[in-house]
Structures are given as C-alpha cells and as structure tokens.
Design an enzyme around this catalytic site. Structure first.
Site, short mmCIF file in Angstrom:
data_model
loop_
_atom_site.label_atom_id
_atom_site.label_comp_id
_atom_site.label_asym_id
_atom_site.label_seq_id
_atom_site.Cartn_x
_atom_site.Cartn_y
_atom_site.Cartn_z
N ALA A 14 -44.85 0.83 -4.68
CA ALA A 14 -45.23 -0.50 -5.24
C ALA A 14 -46.61 -0.84 -4.36
CB ALA A 14 -44.04 -1.95 -5.28
N GLU A 27 -51.76 1.39 -12.56
CA GLU A 27 -52.04 -0.10 -12.18
C GLU A 27 -53.31 -0.48 -11.03
OE1 GLU A 27 -51.60 -1.55 -14.94
OE2 GLU A 27 -49.94 0.00 -15.81
N CYS A 36 -54.14 -8.73 -9.22
CA CYS A 36 -55.15 -7.96 -9.62
C CYS A 36 -55.86 -8.59 -10.93
CB CYS A 36 -53.97 -6.72 -9.98
SG CYS A 36 -52.81 -7.18 -11.23
P1 NAD Z 1 -52.41 0.32 -1.35
O1 NAD Z 1 -53.09 0.85 -2.72
O2 NAD Z 1 -52.60 0.01 0.05
O3 NAD Z 1 -50.99 0.10 -1.28
C1 NAD Z 1 -50.23 0.09 -2.88
C2 NAD Z 1 -48.33 1.35 -2.45
O4 NAD Z 1 -49.43 2.19 -2.21
C3 NAD Z 1 -48.17 0.99 -0.64
O5 NAD Z 1 -46.58 0.77 -1.53
C4 NAD Z 1 -48.65 2.08 -0.02
O6 NAD Z 1 -47.78 1.68 1.14
C5 NAD Z 1 -49.05 2.50 -1.00
N1 NAD Z 1 -49.87 4.12 -0.94
C6 NAD Z 1 -50.57 3.82 0.23
N2 NAD Z 1 -51.75 5.21 -0.43
C7 NAD Z 1 -50.81 6.06 -0.54
C8 NAD Z 1 -50.92 7.31 -0.96
N3 NAD Z 1 -52.04 7.98 -0.71
N4 NAD Z 1 -49.78 7.71 -1.29
C9 NAD Z 1 -49.07 8.05 -1.62
N5 NAD Z 1 -48.37 6.07 -1.90
C10 NAD Z 1 -49.41 5.76 -0.94
O7 NAD Z 1 -52.47 -1.38 -2.33
P2 NAD Z 1 -51.61 -3.46 -2.10
O8 NAD Z 1 -53.39 -3.48 -0.77
O9 NAD Z 1 -50.32 -2.84 -1.24
O10 NAD Z 1 -52.37 -3.40 -2.98
C11 NAD Z 1 -53.24 -4.75 -3.38
C12 NAD Z 1 -54.01 -3.61 -4.65
O11 NAD Z 1 -53.17 -3.39 -5.52
C13 NAD Z 1 -55.23 -3.91 -4.90
O12 NAD Z 1 -56.48 -3.46 -5.26
C14 NAD Z 1 -54.82 -4.80 -6.63
O13 NAD Z 1 -55.52 -5.57 -7.16
C15 NAD Z 1 -54.08 -3.56 -6.85
N6 NAD Z 1 -52.74 -4.31 -8.33
C16 NAD Z 1 -52.92 -3.61 -9.41
C17 NAD Z 1 -51.85 -4.66 -10.17
C18 NAD Z 1 -52.61 -3.96 -11.46
O14 NAD Z 1 -51.17 -3.92 -12.50
N7 NAD Z 1 -53.26 -3.38 -11.64
C19 NAD Z 1 -50.99 -5.27 -8.98
C20 NAD Z 1 -50.91 -5.82 -8.14
C21 NAD Z 1 -51.64 -4.85 -7.70
#
Ligand code: NAD
Length: 461
Positions: A135, A234, A268
């Site tokens: 998440a 997502e 998002c």
């Molecule tokens: P992020 O990608 O930095 O991190 C999300 C999660 O992924 C965190 O738990 C992180 O520790 C983990 N993560 C990161 N790199 C990883 C890897 N290589 N392997 C496994 N896990 C990994 O995102 P964020 O900054 O937390 O959230 C913002 C982003 O999420 C924005 O781009 C937003 O648009 C998107 N988002 C999309 C939706 C949707 O439903 N489409 C909803 C909410 C947020």
C-alpha cells in the site's frame, strides 16, 4: 508487526515523522528477510483452513472486522493524521470508510458461490492463496482495506506491507483485525522498496496487489512476471480536466479546486492539469487563485485546518521544483495562501497559469496542490493534450453535459467524470489504462481479481 496472530519481535526500527512538524513521533519495525519468510509461512499455513471455510463464515468475520475498526476509529484516525498529515476529520472519514468497506465486501458473498451444474460443468471461484498487499502513503488505511477485504472474502490469506512513511495506522489496524480473524489470515511486515521486493519475489506469494507509483509498479510487475504471479497494479495518474468553451468557470472553480487539492493533491485521481479555452483561461485561473486564498494550511490535528502538509520533505521538494521549472518556462504562479508557522512539509496551494504546453508540471504527476492551467484554442487540441500521456487513470469534462459526452468518450482513461472529478464508489470498478495500471479494484469486478476460475467437469455417461 503481526505474524501468525501474534506481535513479532523486531531488531531494527524505522523512525516515523509527523509531516506537520517534521519531528519524529514514533517508530515502526523494520522487518528482515526472515520476517518476510515467517509472515508468508504463516499466511500459507492459514490458507489451508481459510480457503476451505465457507464464504458465509468468512463474510461474518469480515463484518466483525468492520465493527472493530468502527470501535477504534478515533485511535486509528489520530495515528493516521500524525503520520500522514491529513486533517483529523478526513482521517476519521477514511477509517469509517474502511470499516464500511468490510461490510460492502461481505455483501458480495453470493458472487463466490459455485454455479449450478449444467451439462456436467460446474464453475467454481477459488482463491489464489497468499496475497502480498503493498500500500502507498496517501490513504494507508483504506487502500490496504480495499485489498484485504476482497482478498479475504475470496479465501486468500494476506501479508500487508504499508509505506515506511505511514506504517503505524496500518500496523495497529492489523493488530485489531487479528482479534477477529484466525491466526495467520492477516500478517504485516514493514519496510521500504527492498523489503517490498523480498515479499513480491518470495516463492510462497501467489498474487501481488500493489498500489503506488508507476515506477515501482513496473519493477514489481517485472519481478512478479518472472514467477508468473497474478498482479493487480493501481498506479499513478495525471488526470486532465477539460473545461468546455462557455462553461461557467466561476461556478465550477470551487469544485475543480477541491478535486485538485484533495488530500493536499496526494490523491491518485486528483485533477492534475486543467485545459480551458483561451478566452476563459484568465477568469478560471483567477477563480482558482481565489480558492487558494480561502484555504487554512496547518497541522491536521488543529480543527481549523483545511489542508495539511505533504507527506515528506522529498515530496515537497518535488512539487517546489516542478513549479519553479514551470515558472522558468513562462508560467505565472499565484498562491495567496500563507504557510503556517510550523516546520513541517507545507506547500501552499498554487495555480500556475500562462503555461506553455509540455512543461513537467503538466506532463508528470506532481502529487501536490500545484494546479497547471493550460489554454487551448480548439476542444480537439485539449483532448489530444489530455491523451498525450502515458497515464490513463481518470479525466473529466466540465460544461454542458450533452456537449461533454462525446468529449468524455474521446478521453483515454479508466474513469471519465462529467461535471465532477474523483468520486469513487465501493460498487463501481476503478482502475487505470496504460501506465496507470493492470486490473481493477472495488465491487464485484475487484473481487474477481482475487479469484481463479476452476472447472469441474463430471461425466454422466
Ligand atoms: P510508492 O510507489 O513510492 O510506494 C508505494 C508502496 O510500494 C510503498 O509501500 C513502498 O514501500 C512500496 N515499494 C516501492 N518500491 C517498491 C519495490 N520496488 N518493490 C516493492 N515495493 C515497493 O508510492 P507512494 O508515494 O506511496 O504513493 C503515491 C503513488 O501512488 C502516486 O503515484 C499515486 O498516484 C499512486 N496511487 C495510485 C492509486 C490508484 O488507485 N491508482 C491510489 C493511491 C495512490
């Protein structure tokens, strides 16, 4: 961490910051590779019993999960505001929504019943097994629950990994849910990208349900692909809002502003770029700037706060840089909103007008309350600019609804709204096209992602 129904001992910690003050206020466990193994082993062991339990029994337990979250709304909301920054009333709404989501998901049970036998064939929906639910930081509670609830109803067990920026509310939620669920059905691990990758590539994980950025989604999809794991992704968005010629810009500006700055722009499906006819661009930018001036920025725990801080210092720096680059390209940035007297990661809502097409503020996802306003001459030009993006999450068209419909049909994204933006519902599927993701969440369609189809073919010869 919760593993196999018990708190797990950890040896290292992640400091957790309050983004409103930039002060560390708590700590979360930093899980090790051994913790990932233990969590997946616990989930695999629990899956044998959980997958064979009846869907009715699972739906009863899901409703109990919703009740325990309702009972702890205030505690979880306080934690959520302290680690994420959102106003407390929005944190309470997020926890209540998550609690209700368990009930809405339980209502979908009948979709998991096997079909009656027809010509010797029975179709059955079976779970994948162990789901890794990863998440993001913007809505840690609800975005974990929209994975957890359908995964559990379908008979999967889950290992949840929250963002290291906002782990505490999720870890506490899992502790509470463990009081209602059999041991091992829900487990948590905590850490950053490296730990997330250890989870994704663990051979005991059967499905990865990920919400987060496009770049992380790509890395996860590639790793999951090597193991032929099912994925739901997502990912980020860069939603365009197309304001049609003749729209009443003064009337729509407050709604456009609200959709662009929800959760301080960290949503998002927030409006992330605005296209408006050249004749109305100045008026719309002025009306949006007026909305900026009315906002009270502050600590989410202060009841007077409308918008909290961005979640982290790097995120504030990113938004600041995108606005500075837009100004260098000729954009005019206006923000009449005073930052509070706090040392947190505040970025005042800002409208950037007179922007030539093609700046990074328009083409990248800013994930903050900076609103680029771009003038167009023909509606087709606005549609082309809206579609000239790898992202395809959401979009909206504003103006006369009959005129808006064909324009909405031309936008290439998972959801198009007319005269509104970003409204999501538990019973309507949500997912992005192209770089914005793979698969859908929510409702019946989202539930099916957590199942496989199995055919029972009985010969009656
Ligand atoms: P992020 O990608 O930095 O991190 C999300 C999660 O992924 C965190 O738990 C992180 O520790 C983990 N993560 C990161 N790199 C990883 C890897 N290589 N392997 C496994 N896990 C990994 O995102 P964020 O900054 O937390 O959230 C913002 C982003 O999420 C924005 O781009 C937003 O648009 C998107 N988002 C999309 C939706 C949707 O439903 N489409 C909803 C909410 C947020």
């Amino acid at each position: 961490m919760t593993i196999a129904g018990r708190p797990a001992v950890c040896e290292s910690w992640i400091p957790v910051e309050n983004p409103a003050t930039a002060a560390v206020f708590g700590r979360a466990p930093l899980s090790s590779a051994a913790d990932v193994k233990a969590a997946v082993a616990a989930a695999s062991a629990a899956a044998r019993m959980w997958s064979r339990s009846s869907v009715t029994d699972r739906s009863i337990l899901l409703r109990a999960c919703g009740e325990i979250l309702h009972d702890h709304t205030e505690e979880l909301a306080q934690l959520l505001t302290c680690e994420q920054g959102k106003p407390l009333r929005e944190a309470r709404d997020e926890v209540s929504l998550a609690a209700d989501w368990f009930g809405h998901t339980a209502d979908l049970s009948s979709h998991l019943e096997p079909t009656g036998e027809q010509a010797g064939i029975t179709l059955e929906r079976i779970p994948h097994g162990v789901v890794a639910a990863i998440a993001p930081s913007n809505y840690p509670i609800i975005l974990a629950v929209v994975k957890l609830a359908p995964a559990l109803l379908a008979g999967n067990t889950v290992v949840v990994k929250p963002s290291p920026l906002t782990p505490l509310s999720t870890l506490r939620m899992a502790e509470l849910l463990t009081q209602r669920l059999p041991p091992g059905v829900i487990n948590t691990v905590c850490g950053g990208a490296e730990l997330g990758m250890a989870l994704v590539t663990h051979p005991g994980v059967d499905m990865v349900s990920f919400t987060g950025s496009v770049s992380a989604g790509r890395t996860i999809a590639a790793a999951a692909g090597r193991g032929l794991r099912r994925v739901v992704l997502e990912l980020g968005g860069n939603d365009a809002c197309v304001v049609l010629p003749g729209a009443d810009v003064t009337r729509i500006a407050p709604a456009v502003f609200a959709a662009a700055t929800r959760n301080c722009g960290q949503f998002c499906a927030a409006i992330k770029r605005v296209y408006v006819s050249r004749a109305q661009a100045t008026d719309l930018a002025a009306a949006l700037a007026e909305a900026c001036a009315a906002v009270t920025l502050g600590d989410g725990l202060d009841p007077a706060t409308d918008l909290g801080p961005l979640v982290s210092k790097p995120q504030r720096e990113r938004v600041t840089t995108l606005v500075a680059m837009a100004e260098s390209a000729g954009g005019k940035a206006v923000s009449n909103c005073r930052p509070p007297d706090l040392s947190g990661h505040f970025f005042p809502p800002t409208v950037v007008s007179d922007l030539p097409p093609g700046t990074a503020l328009e083409t990248d996802e800013q994930f903050g309350p900076a609103i680029p306003v771009i003038a167009y001459d023909e509606v087709q030009e606005a549609v082309d600019l809206a579609n000239a993006s790898g992202y395809g999450l959401g979009g909206s068209v504003w103006g006369d609804s009959d005129t808006a419909r064909p324009v909405a049909a031309a936008l290439r994204c998972g959801t198009v709204w007319v005269n509104t933006h970003g409204e999501l519902r538990h019973d309507v599927p949500f997912g992005g096209l192209r770089d914005s993701g793979v698969g859908v969440e929510y409702g019946y369609w989202g539930l099916l992602e957590y199942t496989r189809i199995k055919v029972l073919n009985t010969s009656h010869r």
